[in-house]
Scaffold this active site. Structure first.
Site, mmCIF file in Angstrom:
data_model
loop_
_atom_site.group_PDB
_atom_site.id
_atom_site.type_symbol
_atom_site.label_atom_id
_atom_site.label_comp_id
_atom_site.label_asym_id
_atom_site.label_seq_id
_atom_site.Cartn_x
_atom_site.Cartn_y
_atom_site.Cartn_z
ATOM 1 N N TRP A 41 0.766 -1.222 0.045
ATOM 2 C CA TRP A 41 0.087 -0.124 0.144
ATOM 3 C C TRP A 41 0.696 1.139 0.063
ATOM 4 O O TRP A 41 0.429 2.201 -0.623
ATOM 5 C CB TRP A 41 -1.034 0.017 1.209
ATOM 6 N N ARG A 91 12.046 0.850 6.554
ATOM 7 C CA ARG A 91 12.716 0.479 7.757
ATOM 8 C C ARG A 91 14.034 -0.040 7.546
ATOM 9 O O ARG A 91 14.994 -0.155 8.155
ATOM 10 C CB ARG A 91 11.987 -0.196 8.852
ATOM 11 N N GLY A 97 -10.920 3.269 2.181
ATOM 12 C CA GLY A 97 -11.783 3.021 0.984
ATOM 13 C C GLY A 97 -11.487 1.889 0.432
ATOM 14 O O GLY A 97 -10.364 1.170 0.555
ATOM 15 N N SER A 112 -9.779 -0.288 -2.319
ATOM 16 C CA SER A 112 -8.586 0.195 -3.100
ATOM 17 C C SER A 112 -7.490 -1.005 -2.867
ATOM 18 O O SER A 112 -6.803 -1.046 -1.925
ATOM 19 C CB SER A 112 -7.779 1.446 -2.654
ATOM 20 N N ALA A 172 -3.692 -2.350 -3.691
ATOM 21 C CA ALA A 172 -2.840 -1.802 -3.906
ATOM 22 C C ALA A 172 -2.420 -1.768 -5.339
ATOM 23 O O ALA A 172 -2.020 -0.872 -6.301
ATOM 24 C CB ALA A 172 -1.446 -2.161 -2.892
ATOM 25 N N LYS A 201 -14.238 -3.830 8.197
ATOM 26 C CA LYS A 201 -14.553 -4.794 7.278
ATOM 27 C C LYS A 201 -13.442 -5.804 6.756
ATOM 28 O O LYS A 201 -13.981 -6.831 6.103
ATOM 29 C CB LYS A 201 -14.502 -3.780 5.715
ATOM 30 N N THR A 257 -13.803 -6.196 -0.360
ATOM 31 C CA THR A 257 -12.844 -7.130 0.170
ATOM 32 C C THR A 257 -13.640 -8.583 0.526
ATOM 33 O O THR A 257 -13.106 -9.540 0.629
ATOM 34 C CB THR A 257 -12.608 -6.488 1.607
ATOM 35 N N ARG A 282 -6.316 -10.024 0.829
ATOM 36 C CA ARG A 282 -5.496 -11.045 1.714
ATOM 37 C C ARG A 282 -6.453 -11.297 2.976
ATOM 38 O O ARG A 282 -6.412 -12.554 3.428
ATOM 39 C CB ARG A 282 -4.439 -10.296 2.266
#
Ligand SMILES: NC(=O)c1ccc[n+]([C@@H]2O[C@H](COP(=O)([O-])OP(=O)(O)OC[C@H]3O[C@@H](n4cnc5c(N)ncnc54)[C@H](O)[C@@H]3O)[C@@H](O)[C@H]2O)c1
Ligand SMILES: O=P(O)(O)OC[C@H](O)CO
Length: 330
Positions: free
Chosen positions: A13, A33, A135, A137, A139, A190, A247, A254
């Site tokens: 994302w 990181r 929202g 979306s 990736a 969600k 989703t 996922r």
């Protein structure tokens, strides 16, 4: 050159939002990181681990996460929900002068059962502007520039509107609202409910069962939002119904895929397949918050019981089907 947009977090994302911010006309600094991964991403212009096959736009500079975040127009925080507090704590000082902080994770913090905007408010210096982006979306869609619409929420309506304008591009549209709580509940909730839909798919219970489950799951998400100060009309929008529909019906999710594997018999440990399924971490927090306020959330409770190993899929399904009949809108 104008000040950059910071994107903290170089997963799927974060990489997609970096591409979207570039398409909106901004230079972007993408902070990872892992210094080696940052250098590789910057040199190879692709994120093969999280977004294979999608080129990184030219205006993005990927670099190792440090305290040099200051001077940006806005900072998008795009790390898993359960790491948001730690990252904010580590970057507290530079974030005071790195523009508004936009929370892009979808979840509720385990242990404290805190919404992420409350975590940010507790950690960041007083007065740091905070917003939430959520929202429907995927990736991969956003990174490729496919048409997508999401919601940007901030308690200051002027800030919400200006950030939406700042980040909107030719195919990435941001709607705005001042209902921060409603938007974050939609995104976090969600994910949990999508796991249930995946379980139904993985168990082979049929499309009719899945449609019924989406409708009943949405009804309980509305009850939860109302009790925690989110507005029902927000939940009817992109970060709520819109994201649940996406989703809860696509193995590209996922969370849905995690549920599918649970439904097919995998253990909660094995079912993630090494990918981030935020709903698995948020389920117990969502169910716990609901129970504390006597909000009836049978689907969320069922998911929490399964992912924490307190109940098996078969028993949970039998329990849901045996619930007493009630008025649909009670
Ligand atoms: N992937 C999507 O399609 C999508 C869409 C909308 C929202 N989201 C949300 O965005 C959040 C992040 O998801 P993602 O898809 O990028 O996950 P991901 O697993 O692809 O990537 C997570 C990234 O965060 C990094 N990270 C983890 N802990 C960190 C820490 N302590 N400090 C710095 N970086 C850290 C990881 O190294 C990795 O780069 C989730 O809450 C998810 O629900 C994802
Ligand atoms: O892959 P998921 O399940 O984390 O879903 C990604 C986004 O939240 C969809 O809006």
């Amino acid at each position: 050159m104008s000040a950059p947009i910071n994107v903290v977090g170089g997963g799927a994302w974060g990489t997609a939002l970096a591409n979207a911010a570039t398409a909106a006309g901004h230079p972007v600094t993408l902070w990872l990181r892992d210094p080696e991964a940052a250098a590789r991403l910057d040199a190879e212009r692709e994120n093969p681990r999280y977004l294979p096959g999608v080129p990184l736009q030219a205006g993005i500079h990927a670099t190792a996460l440090s305290e040099k975040l200051a001077g940006a127009r806005a900072t998008l925080l795009v790390v898993p929900a359960q790491t948001v507090r730690g990252v904010l704590e580590a970057l507290r000082a530079p974030l005071a002068s790195a523009g508004p902080v936009i929370l892009c994770a979808k979840g509720i913090e385990r242990g404290s059962d805190s919404f992420l905007s409350a975590v940010a408010e507790a950690v960041l210096p007083p007065g740091t502007p905070v917003a939430v982006l959520s929202g429907p979306s995927f990736a991969a869609d956003v990174a490729r520039g496919l048409p997508t619409a999401v919601t940007l929420a901030a308690t200051d309506p002027g800030l919400a509107a200006s950030l939406s304008a700042l980040l909107s591009g030719p195919s990435f549209r941001l709607y705005h609202t001042d209902d921060v709580r409603g938007v974050e509940i939609g995104g976090a909730g969600k994910n949990v409910l999508a796991i249930a839909c995946g379980i139904v798919a993985g168990r082979g219970l049929g499309e009719s069962a899945r449609a019924a489950l989406i409708a009943r799951a949405f009804a309980e998400l509305m009850r939860f939002a109302r009790a925690f100060g989110g507005r029902p009309e927000t939940l009817m929008g992109l970060s709520g119904l819109g994201d649940l529909v996406l989703t809860a019906s696509s193995p590209q999710s996922r969370n849905f895929a995690f549920g599918q594997r649970l439904g097919a018999g995998a253990s909660p440990e094995a079912a993630s397949g090494g990918k981030l399924a935020e709903g698995a971490f948020t389920a117990a927090a969502l169910a716990g918050l609901a129970a504390a306020r006597s909000i009836d959330m049978p689907v969320a409770q069922a998911v929490a019981a399964i992912v924490t190993g307190r109940a098996g899929v078969e028993d949970v399904i039998a329990g849901l089907l045996a619930r007493p009949l009630r008025g649909e809108m009670d």
